[in-house]
Design a protein around this motif. Structure first.
Motif, short mmCIF file in Angstrom:
data_model
loop_
_atom_site.label_atom_id
_atom_site.label_comp_id
_atom_site.label_asym_id
_atom_site.label_seq_id
_atom_site.Cartn_x
_atom_site.Cartn_y
_atom_site.Cartn_z
N ILE A 123 -13.12 -10.55 -17.84
CA ILE A 123 -13.49 -9.74 -16.99
C ILE A 123 -12.44 -9.99 -15.61
O ILE A 123 -12.13 -11.17 -15.20
CB ILE A 123 -14.96 -9.80 -16.39
N THR A 124 -12.06 -8.93 -15.15
CA THR A 124 -11.28 -9.25 -13.75
C THR A 124 -12.35 -9.23 -12.58
O THR A 124 -12.85 -8.35 -12.31
CB THR A 124 -10.42 -7.96 -13.57
N LEU A 125 -12.30 -10.39 -12.03
CA LEU A 125 -13.14 -10.51 -10.73
C LEU A 125 -12.37 -10.72 -9.56
O LEU A 125 -11.28 -10.92 -9.37
CB LEU A 125 -13.94 -11.77 -10.73
N GLN A 126 -12.91 -10.18 -8.24
CA GLN A 126 -12.27 -9.93 -7.21
C GLN A 126 -12.94 -10.94 -6.14
O GLN A 126 -13.93 -11.16 -5.90
CB GLN A 126 -12.29 -8.76 -6.57
N GLY A 127 -12.05 -11.87 -5.29
CA GLY A 127 -12.58 -12.62 -4.27
C GLY A 127 -12.64 -13.98 -4.47
O GLY A 127 -13.26 -14.57 -3.57
N GLY A 128 -12.14 -14.59 -5.32
CA GLY A 128 -12.14 -16.17 -5.45
C GLY A 128 -13.60 -16.61 -5.40
O GLY A 128 -14.59 -16.14 -5.90
N ASP A 129 -13.74 -17.68 -4.64
CA ASP A 129 -15.06 -18.34 -4.49
C ASP A 129 -16.22 -17.38 -3.96
O ASP A 129 -17.30 -17.59 -4.14
CB ASP A 129 -15.07 -19.59 -3.62
N SER A 130 -15.67 -16.23 -3.12
CA SER A 130 -16.73 -15.47 -2.63
C SER A 130 -17.68 -14.95 -3.86
O SER A 130 -18.70 -14.40 -3.47
CB SER A 130 -16.13 -14.56 -1.66
N PRO A 173 -22.81 -12.50 -5.46
CA PRO A 173 -22.96 -12.16 -7.09
C PRO A 173 -22.65 -10.61 -7.22
O PRO A 173 -22.67 -10.01 -8.19
CB PRO A 173 -23.99 -12.67 -7.48
N TRP A 174 -23.05 -9.84 -5.92
CA TRP A 174 -22.84 -8.41 -6.10
C TRP A 174 -21.44 -7.96 -6.50
O TRP A 174 -21.17 -7.30 -6.99
CB TRP A 174 -23.27 -7.73 -4.64
N LYS A 175 -20.42 -8.98 -6.02
CA LYS A 175 -18.98 -8.90 -6.49
C LYS A 175 -18.67 -8.87 -7.85
O LYS A 175 -17.95 -8.07 -8.66
CB LYS A 175 -18.09 -9.79 -5.65
N CYS A 176 -19.59 -9.73 -8.70
CA CYS A 176 -19.43 -9.86 -9.93
C CYS A 176 -20.09 -8.63 -10.49
O CYS A 176 -19.27 -8.15 -11.43
CB CYS A 176 -20.31 -11.22 -10.39
N ALA A 177 -21.19 -8.27 -10.16
CA ALA A 177 -21.91 -7.15 -10.47
C ALA A 177 -20.82 -5.83 -10.49
O ALA A 177 -20.87 -5.13 -11.47
CB ALA A 177 -23.07 -6.88 -9.84
N LEU A 178 -20.11 -5.80 -9.44
CA LEU A 178 -19.16 -4.52 -9.35
C LEU A 178 -18.04 -4.53 -10.27
O LEU A 178 -17.77 -3.77 -10.73
CB LEU A 178 -18.71 -4.80 -7.82
N SER A 179 -17.61 -5.55 -10.53
CA SER A 179 -16.45 -5.99 -11.59
C SER A 179 -16.96 -5.38 -12.96
O SER A 179 -16.33 -4.79 -13.60
CB SER A 179 -15.97 -7.27 -11.43
N VAL A 220 -18.37 -0.36 4.30
CA VAL A 220 -17.08 -0.53 4.44
C VAL A 220 -16.44 -1.78 3.79
O VAL A 220 -15.63 -1.78 3.12
CB VAL A 220 -17.07 -0.96 6.07
N GLN A 221 -17.33 -2.79 3.77
CA GLN A 221 -16.96 -4.02 2.54
C GLN A 221 -16.88 -3.53 1.14
O GLN A 221 -16.01 -4.09 0.59
CB GLN A 221 -18.07 -5.25 3.20
N LEU A 222 -17.78 -2.76 0.89
CA LEU A 222 -17.99 -2.48 -0.41
C LEU A 222 -16.38 -1.63 -1.06
O LEU A 222 -16.16 -1.85 -1.71
CB LEU A 222 -19.17 -1.33 -0.78
N GLN A 223 -16.35 -0.53 -0.04
CA GLN A 223 -14.98 -0.22 -0.24
C GLN A 223 -13.72 -1.02 -0.07
O GLN A 223 -13.03 -0.79 -1.09
CB GLN A 223 -14.87 1.12 1.19
N VAL A 224 -13.83 -1.95 0.71
CA VAL A 224 -12.47 -2.68 0.86
C VAL A 224 -12.54 -3.61 -0.63
O VAL A 224 -11.38 -3.66 -1.28
CB VAL A 224 -12.84 -3.80 1.82
N VAL A 225 -13.81 -4.08 -1.21
CA VAL A 225 -13.69 -4.83 -2.37
C VAL A 225 -13.25 -3.72 -3.66
O VAL A 225 -12.69 -4.19 -4.46
CB VAL A 225 -14.95 -5.55 -2.57
N GLU A 226 -13.85 -2.53 -3.48
CA GLU A 226 -13.38 -1.81 -4.57
C GLU A 226 -11.95 -1.38 -4.66
O GLU A 226 -11.20 -1.43 -5.83
CB GLU A 226 -14.18 -0.31 -4.43
N LYS A 227 -11.34 -1.38 -3.57
CA LYS A 227 -9.94 -1.01 -3.23
C LYS A 227 -9.12 -2.10 -3.83
O LYS A 227 -8.10 -2.09 -4.59
CB LYS A 227 -9.59 -0.68 -1.90
N ALA A 228 -9.42 -3.34 -3.36
CA ALA A 228 -8.92 -4.70 -3.79
C ALA A 228 -8.89 -4.79 -5.38
O ALA A 228 -7.99 -5.13 -6.14
CB ALA A 228 -9.51 -5.73 -3.21
N LEU A 229 -10.00 -4.35 -6.11
CA LEU A 229 -10.24 -4.51 -7.61
C LEU A 229 -9.38 -3.52 -8.03
O LEU A 229 -8.56 -3.85 -9.11
CB LEU A 229 -11.65 -4.27 -7.80
#
Length: 766
Positions: A538-545, A550-556, A575-584
């Motif tokens: 799976i492609t995960l975003q954010g390193g240790d974060s 874990p919502w970032k894991c769920a997003l991926s 805003v944070q959700l959109q930033v992570v989605e774009k980064a992914l």
């Protein structure tokens, strides 16, 4: 007349500080033998003279009925020039440059000493430092070997006449008990306010007990460091401790006054009762009773308590009829090392503790409490600490090795004289204080063992502090893949050398391809491995974060099946959700992962609405706690073979979870079905690997197998199908056992002369 014989006997193992010399003295006299016994380095040497039949009887008793705390690894026997001794004596210790043997862990107070401190007629009544040869501090106070008083932090206390008589009398159970002391000549407790001002009182311990009853929080100095302590029946005190310690959710360890008090709040089977009561006195993870009267904020959202029994005289003196349960958690701010120096404790804990109960004996080596769980009548070590560490296990190699472990749950392993000496749990190497203590323990153990490593084994990850430490040393370095180390740790504990199947489920570990592994199936032995299966990347975003949120894991994961995350976490910052989605989408700060731990995080986050965690694997632990073990159903899953590697897919599993969740199935049912699915898929992968490679020995490891429900189901399922299944019991399955596995890999590589500098050691079998 039968001519007397003379022998020299050298006993290796845990043989000092356990009453070995008085035992040998009494045994020799019982058989009318003459000669002497003395400590030599970390061994015991006996010269014995007498009739052969008597010496045979002596050797039988030594081999079969040694002191209860002794662990004999081997005995060397050789002839000795015939000498005529008048009697049998105990001599002073001898220096030995080639120190070999084991360091004795700290031992819980024995029943005899407990009777002494509770007996108003005994001169040690109420004395918090009472001990004998069968109990008391060892590893935490040793500075040098041999284990004599002058080589411990007790050297500051000169024995009074009465204690000296006991110490010199071979018939007394305190004969050569190095920490021997009494109220006249030994260490003492003093009570301080949180600001460091001394509290004048006749009995600091009694005053401390009264303060606990009043709801105060005390920082109490014990054997291996400070505990933060409060009344476990006082919900407000516990809430205050959580706030001050910055530990909002992680369960607190408890100490109960007696085994009867433990049974008031927990269900215990005979093995659990035996484990919690033994002379190591670990924290044991126990199922809490539904009718428990203790506050919920001790162990939020979990079905278990971590409970231990008193293991020092002080602990017994803190309890009475109106104070039966104490929160006893490590004296630190969450994530930092345990405080053990008085000045550090007063500085770091001044905003946490209302009072400090401090003694004036120096702690040489800090050591946290051990943690154990019981599964299928077997005690499994989850954290190696007081009572267990340093842990010595046989490792058949002539090479001298240092293995430095990983970054989380750090530990060390010195291989010296064919023994692997595994350190205590050393915490997380993210903090400067932890790194300083880590290097101090390396120096201390190296000196105590007189070890001179020829090679140093480390993790593949270049950014780990342990890896960087290893690469600075001017000796051969051996990089060991993280999950291969877990596999080798299991193999070495069970003395297995042949080819086997390794199933390693973990959170994080750098793979040979640069991805983050953690859902791995290997074919291999101690020196080599081949990756023959894994959880789908799976492609995960954010390193240790991604671990801490874990919502970032769920997003991926949801992104791969085109599901939106917003309905699961409506309160997420948009805003944070959109930033992570774009980064992914743009693959910014992303990495590939096959981690089983991250899949558990994803499912737990979605089912529990847990967007952030405050301690490691919190969401997954809470999900396991909700399992309805009456449920046997599973979700569908896929296993495909690509380029000779079996890939366990997650998409159909995740779709099944989401379908049940959307249909409002109970979380306990969904959790059970998810766990059952991972178990069934794991077993199916093992079957396919066995069919292809004709191997049926399976070795389980990695932090995800701290999940008892998963471990139990996988073990039982594999055994039903004829597999021989092994998992760590003496060594933690999590990263606490990593250094032992690294040592086993390095030892095997060096023995085979197979190491090539810079290789990942993924050597393929034909």
């Amino acid at each position: 007349m039968i001519e007397p014989q003379s022998l020299m006997i050298q006993v290796h193992g845990i043989v000092q500080g356990v009453g070995m010399r008085p035992f040998l003295y009494k045994t020799a006299n019982a058989f009318h033998l003459t000669g002497f016994v003395k400590n030599k380095g970390a061994s015991v040497v006996i010269v014995l003279s007498g009739e052969q039949r008597a010496m045979d009887g002596f050797l039988y008793e030594l081999t079969n009925n040694p002191p209860p705390n002794a662990v004999i690894h081997h005995i060397d026997i050789s002839s000795h020039p015939k000498l005529h001794f008048q009697d049998f004596r105990i001599l002073h210790s001898a220096e030995d440059e080639k120190i070999q043997g084991c360091l004795l862990p700290d031992l819980a107070i024995c029943d005899d000493c407990r009777e002494d401190i509770l007996n108003q007629k005994d001169r040690r009544f109420g004395y918090a430092f009472t001990n004998c040869t069968n109990c008391g501090p060892r590893y935490s106070i040793i500075e040098e070997l041999p284990y004599d008083r002058g080589n411990t932090t007790m050297r500051s206390f000169t024995m009074c006449e009465e204690c000296n008589k006991e110490y010199k009398n071979p018939e007394n159970r305190r004969f050569h008990a190095q920490p021997n002391a009494c109220p006249v000549c030994g260490p003492k407790y003093i009570l301080f306010l949180g600001n460091g001002e001394q509290v004048e009182c006749e009995n600091p311990i009694e005053k401390g007990k009264q303060l606990l009853k009043e709801g105060k929080i005390l920082a109490i100095k014990g054997i291996g460091g400070y505990h933060l302590v409060c009344n476990a029946e006082n919900e407000t005190a516990i809430a205050t401790l959580r706030m001050r310690k910055r530990r909002p959710h992680k369960p607190f360890a408890m100490m109960a006054c007696s085994i009867a008090d433990v049974m008031e709040i927990c269900s215990l089977n005979p093995k659990e009762k035996e484990t919690i009561s033994n002379n190591r006195r670990p924290i044991v993870l126990l199922k809490r009773n539904d009718s428990t009267f203790l506050p919920d904020n001790i162990s939020p959202k979990l079905r278990q308590y971590g409970v231990m029994l008193p293991y020092t005289p002080l602990h017994f003196l803190l309890f009475d009829e109106s104070l039966k349960y104490l929160i006893m958690t490590s004296g630190n701010i969450s994530g930092m090392p345990i405080c053990y120096k008085d000045e550090d404790a007063l500085e770091h804990l001044k905003d946490v503790a209302d009072y400090f109960l401090i003694h004036n004996r120096e702690i040489m080596t800090p050591i946290d409490d051990s943690v154990v769980k019981v599964m299928e009548e077997e005690a499994l070590l989850s954290r190696c600490g007081r009572g267990y560490a340093p842990l010595a296990l046989p490792l058949n190699t002539l090479n001298e090795i240092l293995a430095v472990g990983g970054n989380q749950k750090a530990s060390l392993c010195f291989v010296h004289n064919q023994l692997a000496h595994i350190s205590q749990y050393l915490g997380e190497l993210h903090f400067l204080d932890a790194c300083k203590e880590y290097t101090s323990v390396i120096d201390r153990l190296s000196r105590l063992l007189n070890a001179s490593p020829q090679a140093i084994a480390h993790d593949l990850h270049p950014n780990y502090f342990s890896t960087q430490y290893a690469k600075k040393q001017k000796i051969t370095t051996i990089a060991v893949q993280h999950h291969h180390a877990h596999m080798a740790a299991c193999m070495a504990e069970h003395n297995f050398y042949e080819k086997g199947i390794g199933i390693i489920f973990d959170g994080t570990g750098m793979g040979a391809d640069g991805a983050i592994w953690g859902g791995e199936f290997f074919i291999g032995n101690r020196s080599q491995y081949k990756r023959v299966g894994h959880l789908e990347y799976i492609t995960l975003q954010g390193g240790d974060s991604a671990i801490e949120e874990p919502w970032k894991c769920a997003l991926s994961y949801l992104d791969t099946i085109h599901e939106s995350i917003e309905s699961f976490f409506p309160n997420l910052d948009k805003v944070q959700l959109q930033v992570v989605e774009k980064a992914l989408q743009k693959k910014v700060n992303c990495y590939q992962s096959s981690s089983m731990g991250r899949l558990f995080d994803c499912v737990a986050a979605l089912l529990l609405g847990c967007s952030h965690i405050s301690y490691e694997a919190q969401a997954a632990i809470e999900l396991e706690s909700l399992v309805d073990d009456s449920i046997t159903e599973t979700y569908s899953f896929t296993i495909t073979e690509r380029a000779g590697v079996f890939i366990l897919g997650y998409q159909s599993i995740l779709e099944g979870v989401l379908e049940d969740f959307g249909n409002h199935q109970p979380i306990s049912v969904i959790s059970a079905k998810f766990h059952n699915t991972i178990s069934k898929a794991t077993i199916e992968c093992a079957c396919r690997i066995r069919e292809k490679y004709l191997v049926d020995n399976v070795f389980l490891g990695g932090g995800v197998f701290e999940n008892t429900f998963l471990l139990k189901n996988v073990v039982s399922g594999l055994r039903i199908l004829g597999f021989h299944v092994y998992y760590n019991q003496k060594v933690p399955r999590n990263d606490g056992g990593l250094s032992f596995g690294q040592a086993a890999v390095a030892a095997s590589i060096l023995e085979e002369r197979a190491y090539v500098s810079g290789s990942s050691n993924e050597n393929y079998f034909s």
